[in-house]
Design an enzyme around this catalytic site. Sequence first.
Site, PDB file in Angstrom:
ATOM      1  N   ASN A  11       0.586  -1.391   0.028  1.00 47.83           N
ATOM      2  CA  ASN A  11      -0.003  -0.016  -0.043  1.00 47.83           C
ATOM      3  C   ASN A  11       0.818   1.196  -0.077  1.00 47.83           C
ATOM      4  O   ASN A  11       1.975   1.316   0.886  1.00 47.83           O
ATOM      5  CB  ASN A  11      -1.012   0.036   1.218  1.00 47.83           C
ATOM      6  CG  ASN A  11      -0.624  -0.169   2.433  1.00 47.83           C
ATOM      7  OD1 ASN A  11       0.575  -0.910   2.605  1.00 47.83           O
ATOM      8  ND2 ASN A  11      -0.974   0.383   3.615  1.00 47.83           N
TER       9      ASN A  11
ATOM     10  N   GLU B  84       0.529   5.226   0.537  1.00 45.11           N
ATOM     11  CA  GLU B  84      -0.524   6.074   1.149  1.00 45.11           C
ATOM     12  C   GLU B  84      -0.246   7.461   0.555  1.00 45.11           C
ATOM     13  O   GLU B  84       1.088   7.599   0.130  1.00 45.11           O
ATOM     14  CB  GLU B  84      -0.661   6.083   2.529  1.00 45.11           C
ATOM     15  CG  GLU B  84      -1.229   4.928   3.050  1.00 45.11           C
ATOM     16  CD  GLU B  84      -1.412   4.718   4.579  1.00 45.11           C
ATOM     17  OE1 GLU B  84      -0.954   5.587   5.241  1.00 45.11           O
ATOM     18  OE2 GLU B  84      -2.089   3.770   4.938  1.00 45.11           O
TER      19      GLU B  84
ATOM     20  N   CYS C 148      -4.201   0.868  -2.327  1.00 47.70           N
ATOM     21  CA  CYS C 148      -4.105  -0.507  -1.647  1.00 47.70           C
ATOM     22  C   CYS C 148      -2.916  -1.408  -2.167  1.00 47.70           C
ATOM     23  O   CYS C 148      -2.757  -1.296  -3.554  1.00 47.70           O
ATOM     24  CB  CYS C 148      -5.319  -1.201  -1.516  1.00 47.70           C
ATOM     25  SG  CYS C 148      -6.589  -0.403  -0.753  1.00 47.70           S
TER      26      CYS C 148
ATOM     27  N   GLU D 217      -3.166  -4.616  -2.947  1.00 50.35           N
ATOM     28  CA  GLU D 217      -3.565  -5.632  -4.080  1.00 50.35           C
ATOM     29  C   GLU D 217      -3.666  -4.744  -5.405  1.00 50.35           C
ATOM     30  O   GLU D 217      -3.384  -5.399  -6.306  1.00 50.35           O
ATOM     31  CB  GLU D 217      -4.956  -6.083  -3.533  1.00 50.35           C
ATOM     32  CG  GLU D 217      -5.327  -6.755  -2.126  1.00 50.35           C
ATOM     33  CD  GLU D 217      -5.365  -5.721  -0.958  1.00 50.35           C
ATOM     34  OE1 GLU D 217      -4.683  -4.786  -0.939  1.00 50.35           O
ATOM     35  OE2 GLU D 217      -5.965  -6.361  -0.239  1.00 50.35           O
TER      36      GLU D 217
ATOM     37  N   CYS E 273     -10.579  -4.542   0.350  1.00 50.16           N
ATOM     38  CA  CYS E 273     -11.701  -3.748   0.288  1.00 50.16           C
ATOM     39  C   CYS E 273     -12.580  -3.915  -0.982  1.00 50.16           C
ATOM     40  O   CYS E 273     -12.298  -4.773  -2.049  1.00 50.16           O
ATOM     41  CB  CYS E 273     -11.000  -2.434   0.042  1.00 50.16           C
ATOM     42  SG  CYS E 273     -10.396  -1.829  -1.065  1.00 50.16           S
TER      43      CYS E 273
ATOM     44  N   CYS F  94     -10.752  -3.217  -4.549  1.00 53.97           N
ATOM     45  CA  CYS F  94      -9.771  -4.326  -4.750  1.00 53.97           C
ATOM     46  C   CYS F  94     -10.359  -5.332  -5.407  1.00 53.97           C
ATOM     47  O   CYS F  94      -9.878  -6.158  -6.173  1.00 53.97           O
ATOM     48  CB  CYS F  94      -9.015  -4.506  -3.639  1.00 53.97           C
ATOM     49  SG  CYS F  94      -7.558  -3.285  -3.155  1.00 53.97           S
TER      50      CYS F  94
HETATM   51  N1  THU Z   1      -5.085  -1.460   2.643  1.00 54.24           N
HETATM   52  C1  THU Z   1      -4.688  -2.308   1.812  1.00 54.24           C
HETATM   53  O1  THU Z   1      -3.740  -1.908   1.241  1.00 54.24           O
HETATM   54  N2  THU Z   1      -5.258  -3.544   1.482  1.00 54.24           N
HETATM   55  C2  THU Z   1      -6.482  -3.834   2.064  1.00 54.24           C
HETATM   56  O2  THU Z   1      -6.817  -4.933   1.721  1.00 54.24           O
HETATM   57  C3  THU Z   1      -7.062  -3.296   3.088  1.00 54.24           C
HETATM   58  C4  THU Z   1      -6.416  -1.716   3.525  1.00 54.24           C
HETATM   59  C5  THU Z   1      -4.481  -0.270   3.096  1.00 54.24           C
HETATM   60  C6  THU Z   1      -5.356   0.951   2.569  1.00 54.24           C
HETATM   61  C7  THU Z   1      -4.508   2.074   3.766  1.00 54.24           C
HETATM   62  O3  THU Z   1      -3.325   2.337   3.192  1.00 54.24           O
HETATM   63  C8  THU Z   1      -4.257   1.162   4.744  1.00 54.24           C
HETATM   64  O4  THU Z   1      -4.380  -0.253   4.372  1.00 54.24           O
HETATM   65  C9  THU Z   1      -5.233   1.350   5.985  1.00 54.24           C
HETATM   66  O5  THU Z   1      -6.554   0.979   5.286  1.00 54.24           O
END
Ligand code: THU
Length: 159
Positions: free
Chosen positions: A61, A63, A72, A74, A111, A114
């Site tokens: 991920n 940000e 994310c 995925e 999520c 994804c």
């Molecule tokens: N996140 C992911 O990368 N994958 C998931 O399946 C759930 C959430 C990340 C998004 C964000 O950077 C952090 O986790 C918190 O939500």
Amino acid sequence: MKTLTHTSHYTLCAYGELSEQDRNLIDEAKHTAERAYAPYSHFRVGAAALLKGGVVVTGSNQENVAYPSGLCAERTALFYAGSQYPDKAVEALAIAAYTEGAFTRNPITPCGSCRQVMLEMERRHQTPIRILLYGTESVCVVDGGVGELLPLSFDSLFL
Ligand code: THU
């Protein structure tokens, strides 16, 4: 009027019960979580996609201070796979998350956005994606395709 019910099928098992190939893919996802850029959530996620032919691509991920601009793990992995290996099906996808000094005890689940991207990858290549959701206490294996995680999804046939 009639009410219909959807049922999802998945398996919970221990990491040690998985095949070597599955364990290797999970290990790649765990290593990739270390490379997350997650200064806001401190929730580090790694995803590893096994492509047809054996290539593994990974993503974490990423940000951003403008929160919705982040992505994310995925989708980072799947969009990389799509851009570098457009003709290769994704056969399996492993996901692991690290927070507060440890990998999560329970598997985390992708999520909705994804799931939508995973579903399209599957349909594009007409190959079901085996999904491995890692937790230190249990691993969730979804091997019936992404539809198990996203019933009533939007479909190109609607367009
Ligand atoms: N996140 C992911 O990368 N994958 C998931 O399946 C759930 C959430 C990340 C998004 C964000 O950077 C952090 O986790 C918190 O939500």
